[in-house]
Design a protein around this motif. Structure first.
Motif, PDB file in Angstrom:
ATOM      1  N   GLY A  88       3.048  14.515 -11.175  1.00 37.86           N
ATOM      2  CA  GLY A  88       3.387  13.461 -12.125  1.00 37.86           C
ATOM      3  C   GLY A  88       4.858  13.141 -12.231  1.00 37.86           C
ATOM      4  N   HIS A  89       5.674  13.476 -11.208  1.00 40.53           N
ATOM      5  CA  HIS A  89       7.090  13.111 -11.226  1.00 40.53           C
ATOM      6  C   HIS A  89       7.224  11.592 -11.198  1.00 40.53           C
ATOM      7  CE1 HIS A  89       8.845  17.100 -10.807  1.00 40.53           C
ATOM      8  NE2 HIS A  89       7.928  17.377  -9.893  1.00 40.53           N
ATOM      9  N   LEU A  90       8.115  11.059 -12.035  1.00 38.21           N
ATOM     10  CA  LEU A  90       8.353   9.622 -12.097  1.00 38.21           C
ATOM     11  C   LEU A  90       9.614   9.264 -11.332  1.00 38.21           C
ATOM     12  CD1 LEU A  90       7.619   8.887 -15.864  1.00 38.21           C
ATOM     13  CD2 LEU A  90       6.048   8.753 -13.930  1.00 38.21           C
ATOM     14  N   GLY A  91       9.621   8.088 -10.708  1.00 34.36           N
ATOM     15  CA  GLY A  91      10.808   7.627 -10.009  1.00 34.36           C
ATOM     16  C   GLY A  91      10.557   6.299  -9.343  1.00 34.36           C
ATOM     17  N   MET A  92      11.479   5.925  -8.475  1.00 31.59           N
ATOM     18  CA  MET A  92      11.350   4.728  -7.657  1.00 31.59           C
ATOM     19  C   MET A  92      11.201   5.166  -6.209  1.00 31.59           C
ATOM     20  SD  MET A  92      11.673   2.144  -9.821  1.00 31.59           S
ATOM     21  CE  MET A  92      11.930   0.766  -8.695  1.00 31.59           C
ATOM     22  N   GLU A 125       0.840  -1.193   0.000  1.00 31.92           N
ATOM     23  CA  GLU A 125       0.000   0.000   0.000  1.00 31.92           C
ATOM     24  C   GLU A 125       0.876   1.244   0.000  1.00 31.92           C
ATOM     25  OE1 GLU A 125      -3.624   2.089   2.554  1.00 31.92           O
ATOM     26  OE2 GLU A 125      -2.995   0.014   2.999  1.00 31.92           O
ATOM     27  N   LEU A 126       0.868   1.976  -1.096  1.00 29.64           N
ATOM     28  CA  LEU A 126       1.681   3.174  -1.236  1.00 29.64           C
ATOM     29  C   LEU A 126       1.100   4.325  -0.434  1.00 29.64           C
ATOM     30  CD1 LEU A 126       2.256   3.045  -5.097  1.00 29.64           C
ATOM     31  CD2 LEU A 126       4.037   2.718  -3.358  1.00 29.64           C
ATOM     32  N   ASP A 127       1.969   5.280  -0.098  1.00 26.84           N
ATOM     33  CA  ASP A 127       1.495   6.526   0.499  1.00 26.84           C
ATOM     34  C   ASP A 127       0.555   7.214  -0.490  1.00 26.84           C
ATOM     35  OD1 ASP A 127       1.840   9.641   0.943  1.00 26.84           O
ATOM     36  OD2 ASP A 127       2.436   8.671   2.809  1.00 26.84           O
ATOM     37  N   PRO A 128      -0.488   7.896  -0.008  1.00 27.00           N
ATOM     38  CA  PRO A 128      -1.430   8.558  -0.928  1.00 27.00           C
ATOM     39  C   PRO A 128      -0.783   9.578  -1.865  1.00 27.00           C
ATOM     40  CG  PRO A 128      -2.366   8.431   1.276  1.00 27.00           C
ATOM     41  CD  PRO A 128      -0.942   7.969   1.390  1.00 27.00           C
ATOM     42  N   ALA A 129       0.432  10.045  -1.534  1.00 29.65           N
ATOM     43  CA  ALA A 129       1.111  10.992  -2.429  1.00 29.65           C
ATOM     44  C   ALA A 129       1.577  10.327  -3.718  1.00 29.65           C
ATOM     45  CB  ALA A 129       2.305  11.624  -1.718  1.00 29.65           C
ATOM     46  N   PHE A 130       1.624   8.989  -3.734  1.00 35.71           N
ATOM     47  CA  PHE A 130       2.108   8.244  -4.897  1.00 35.71           C
ATOM     48  C   PHE A 130       0.998   7.410  -5.505  1.00 35.71           C
ATOM     49  CE2 PHE A 130       6.095   8.185  -2.196  1.00 35.71           C
ATOM     50  CZ  PHE A 130       6.754   9.169  -2.917  1.00 35.71           C
ATOM     51  N   GLU A 131       1.164   7.127  -6.792  1.00 41.65           N
ATOM     52  CA  GLU A 131       0.383   6.084  -7.434  1.00 41.65           C
ATOM     53  C   GLU A 131       1.346   5.196  -8.213  1.00 41.65           C
ATOM     54  OE1 GLU A 131      -2.075   7.294 -10.896  1.00 41.65           O
ATOM     55  OE2 GLU A 131      -1.523   9.338 -10.306  1.00 41.65           O
ATOM     56  N   LEU A 132       0.969   3.946  -8.344  1.00 42.14           N
ATOM     57  CA  LEU A 132       1.825   2.988  -9.027  1.00 42.14           C
ATOM     58  C   LEU A 132       1.994   3.387 -10.479  1.00 42.14           C
ATOM     59  CD1 LEU A 132       3.243   0.278  -8.344  1.00 42.14           C
ATOM     60  CD2 LEU A 132       1.234  -0.872  -9.293  1.00 42.14           C
ATOM     61  N   PHE A 133       3.236   3.358 -10.966  1.00 37.33           N
ATOM     62  CA  PHE A 133       3.511   3.639 -12.371  1.00 37.33           C
ATOM     63  C   PHE A 133       3.761   2.316 -13.077  1.00 37.33           C
ATOM     64  CE2 PHE A 133       6.542   4.428 -15.851  1.00 37.33           C
ATOM     65  CZ  PHE A 133       5.745   5.247 -16.643  1.00 37.33           C
ATOM     66  N   THR A 134       3.033   2.078 -14.156  1.00 31.47           N
ATOM     67  CA  THR A 134       3.138   0.808 -14.873  1.00 31.47           C
ATOM     68  C   THR A 134       3.375   1.037 -16.355  1.00 31.47           C
ATOM     69  OG1 THR A 134       0.744   0.689 -15.233  1.00 31.47           O
ATOM     70  CG2 THR A 134       1.617  -0.340 -13.222  1.00 31.47           C
ATOM     71  N   LEU A 135       3.952   0.028 -16.978  1.00 30.11           N
ATOM     72  CA  LEU A 135       4.117  -0.034 -18.426  1.00 30.11           C
ATOM     73  C   LEU A 135       3.482  -1.336 -18.900  1.00 30.11           C
ATOM     74  CD1 LEU A 135       7.846   1.116 -18.795  1.00 30.11           C
ATOM     75  CD2 LEU A 135       5.812   2.415 -19.450  1.00 30.11           C
ATOM     76  N   ALA A 136       2.514  -1.227 -19.783  1.00 28.26           N
ATOM     77  CA  ALA A 136       1.790  -2.401 -20.271  1.00 28.26           C
ATOM     78  C   ALA A 136       1.251  -3.222 -19.105  1.00 28.26           C
ATOM     79  CB  ALA A 136       2.692  -3.256 -21.165  1.00 28.26           C
ATOM     80  N   THR A 192      30.191   1.990   7.311  1.00 34.68           N
ATOM     81  CA  THR A 192      30.277   0.710   6.620  1.00 34.68           C
ATOM     82  C   THR A 192      29.189  -0.209   7.176  1.00 34.68           C
ATOM     83  OG1 THR A 192      31.951  -0.074   8.169  1.00 34.68           O
ATOM     84  CG2 THR A 192      32.737   0.941   6.141  1.00 34.68           C
ATOM     85  N   TYR A 193      28.386  -0.765   6.257  1.00 32.33           N
ATOM     86  CA  TYR A 193      27.266  -1.598   6.711  1.00 32.33           C
ATOM     87  C   TYR A 193      26.684  -2.365   5.536  1.00 32.33           C
ATOM     88  CZ  TYR A 193      24.440   2.395   5.010  1.00 32.33           C
ATOM     89  OH  TYR A 193      23.888   3.402   4.252  1.00 32.33           O
ATOM     90  N   GLY A 194      25.859  -3.349   5.858  1.00 35.90           N
ATOM     91  CA  GLY A 194      25.135  -4.101   4.848  1.00 35.90           C
ATOM     92  C   GLY A 194      23.719  -3.574   4.721  1.00 35.90           C
ATOM     93  N   GLU A 195      23.129  -3.826   3.550  1.00 35.26           N
ATOM     94  CA  GLU A 195      21.787  -3.303   3.289  1.00 35.26           C
ATOM     95  C   GLU A 195      21.061  -4.218   2.308  1.00 35.26           C
ATOM     96  OE1 GLU A 195      20.967   1.132   2.735  1.00 35.26           O
ATOM     97  OE2 GLU A 195      20.976   0.401   0.663  1.00 35.26           O
ATOM     98  N   LEU A 196      19.759  -4.343   2.518  1.00 35.12           N
ATOM     99  CA  LEU A 196      18.847  -4.993   1.580  1.00 35.12           C
ATOM    100  C   LEU A 196      17.666  -4.060   1.402  1.00 35.12           C
ATOM    101  CD1 LEU A 196      17.509  -7.409   0.015  1.00 35.12           C
ATOM    102  CD2 LEU A 196      16.666  -8.192   2.254  1.00 35.12           C
ATOM    103  N   PHE A 197      17.267  -3.831   0.159  1.00 29.85           N
ATOM    104  CA  PHE A 197      16.082  -3.001  -0.031  1.00 29.85           C
ATOM    105  C   PHE A 197      15.259  -3.464  -1.223  1.00 29.85           C
ATOM    106  CE2 PHE A 197      19.071  -0.544  -2.698  1.00 29.85           C
ATOM    107  CZ  PHE A 197      18.298  -0.261  -3.821  1.00 29.85           C
ATOM    108  N   GLY A 198      14.003  -3.053  -1.202  1.00 27.57           N
ATOM    109  CA  GLY A 198      13.102  -3.251  -2.327  1.00 27.57           C
ATOM    110  C   GLY A 198      12.436  -1.934  -2.659  1.00 27.57           C
ATOM    111  N   GLY A 199      12.207  -1.689  -3.933  1.00 26.42           N
ATOM    112  CA  GLY A 199      11.565  -0.454  -4.365  1.00 26.42           C
ATOM    113  C   GLY A 199      10.678  -0.710  -5.559  1.00 26.42           C
ATOM    114  N   ILE A 200       9.807   0.257  -5.854  1.00 28.84           N
ATOM    115  CA  ILE A 200       8.847   0.082  -6.934  1.00 28.84           C
ATOM    116  C   ILE A 200       8.642   1.401  -7.662  1.00 28.84           C
ATOM    117  CG2 ILE A 200       6.786   0.610  -5.543  1.00 28.84           C
ATOM    118  CD1 ILE A 200       5.509  -1.899  -6.958  1.00 28.84           C
ATOM    119  N   SER A 201       8.273   1.317  -8.939  1.00 25.50           N
ATOM    120  CA  SER A 201       8.088   2.498  -9.777  1.00 25.50           C
ATOM    121  C   SER A 201       6.807   3.229  -9.401  1.00 25.50           C
ATOM    122  CB  SER A 201       8.051   2.104 -11.260  1.00 25.50           C
ATOM    123  OG  SER A 201       7.057   1.111 -11.491  1.00 25.50           O
ATOM    124  N   VAL A 202       6.922   4.546  -9.265  1.00 24.03           N
ATOM    125  CA  VAL A 202       5.773   5.367  -8.883  1.00 24.03           C
ATOM    126  C   VAL A 202       5.778   6.675  -9.661  1.00 24.03           C
ATOM    127  CG1 VAL A 202       5.629   4.455  -6.523  1.00 24.03           C
ATOM    128  CG2 VAL A 202       7.055   6.470  -6.993  1.00 24.03           C
TER     129      VAL A 202
END
Length: 257
Positions: free
Chosen positions: A111-115, A65-76, A95-105
């Motif tokens: 209408g700014h595009l990004g992740m 569930e995205l923040d209301p400021a964003f909407e999912l950006f899709t292609l096809a 110095t550290y380790g990191e794991l992340f996930g992101g999605i296009s919005v």
């Protein structure tokens, strides 16, 4: 444009590609104890290795569930999802380790595009506090095993567990092709995050690196991992790459108008 797409384009246009061996350092990290209440001010100088996969996911599979400021950006009808292990190495402000996930919005209205980063785990409490305060990153603590030269072969193996011992994700990559390490390219990162109730982005945040394509990405993401909400469980990534020996000066985030 997605980060991995830019990596593919840079390799496709190159005149020389060859297999390279990765960093041989093995990192087995544990949760860092709380030793202070401070964090480095922006900008952060960051150095290290980044291993990512890009997924094109049918929009109906995304349950985050995205923040209301964003909407999912899709292609096809498909959203772009990125999953990534990062090893911030010597020369970084931390110095550290990191794991992340992101999605296009895209931002509603402008209408700014990004992740946007939807999930992020680190093994440094100072990084956690700084990431939340300076960039609105949803950082939580985790443990990591990051191997840049796995005994079983390949380019990289990584795994992460939350503080209760639940596995978040693991991956194994094989090398494919790369530019020589001396060839480096700059690239902007179109990251959009919520901070203090507004959409923010780090201005002019360019990362310099030597690109390397990876293959045979074997991601294991348990169904109870928070990353499962991005719709990637049981799917195969479209492309994978290493952002090799990156150098990145990350400025403070500023509001997106």
């Amino acid at each position: 444009m997605c980060l991995a797409t830019l990596l593919v384009s840079s390799l496709r246009d190159a005149t020389l590609c060859r297999l390279r061996q990765g960093d041989s350092r093995v990192s087995k990290s544990s949760v860092e104890p709380s030793v202070s209440n401070d964090y480095p001010p922006a900008p952060w100088a960051l150095r290290g290795q980044m291993y990512l996969s890009l997924w094109m996911v049918p929009a109906e599979r995304v349950r985050f569930e995205l923040d209301p400021a964003f909407e999912l950006f899709t292609l096809a009808g498909r959203a772009c999802v990125i999953t990534c292990f990062v090893d911030y190495q010597q020369g970084s402000v931390l110095t550290y380790g990191e794991l992340f996930g992101g999605i296009s919005v895209k931002t509603r209205g402008s209408g700014h595009l990004g992740m946007t980063v939807t999930h992020m785990w680190v093994d440094s409490e100072r990084s956690l506090r700084g990431g939340r305060a300076l960039w609105g990153m949803p950082k939580v603590m985790a443990r990591f095993a990051l191997d840049h030269q796995p005994q079983s072969g390949g380019a990289f193996a990584g795994a992460s567990w939350d503080t209760q011992g639940r596995e978040l994700a693991r991956v194994h990559f094989e090398p494919l092709a790369a530019l020589p390490p001396s060839v480096r390219i700059p690239m902007g990162l179109p990251n959009l995050q919520m901070l203090n109730g507004r959409v923010h982005a780090p201005k002019d945040a360019k990362i310099h690196f030597s690109p390397r394509l990876l293959q045979g990405a074997e991601w294991s993401i348990p169904t109870d991992s928070p990353l499962a909400s991005l719709g990637i469980v049981g799917a195969r990534p479209w492309v994978s790459a290493q952002v090799r020996d990156f150098e990145w000066t990350l400025p403070a985030a500023t509001p997106v108008e």
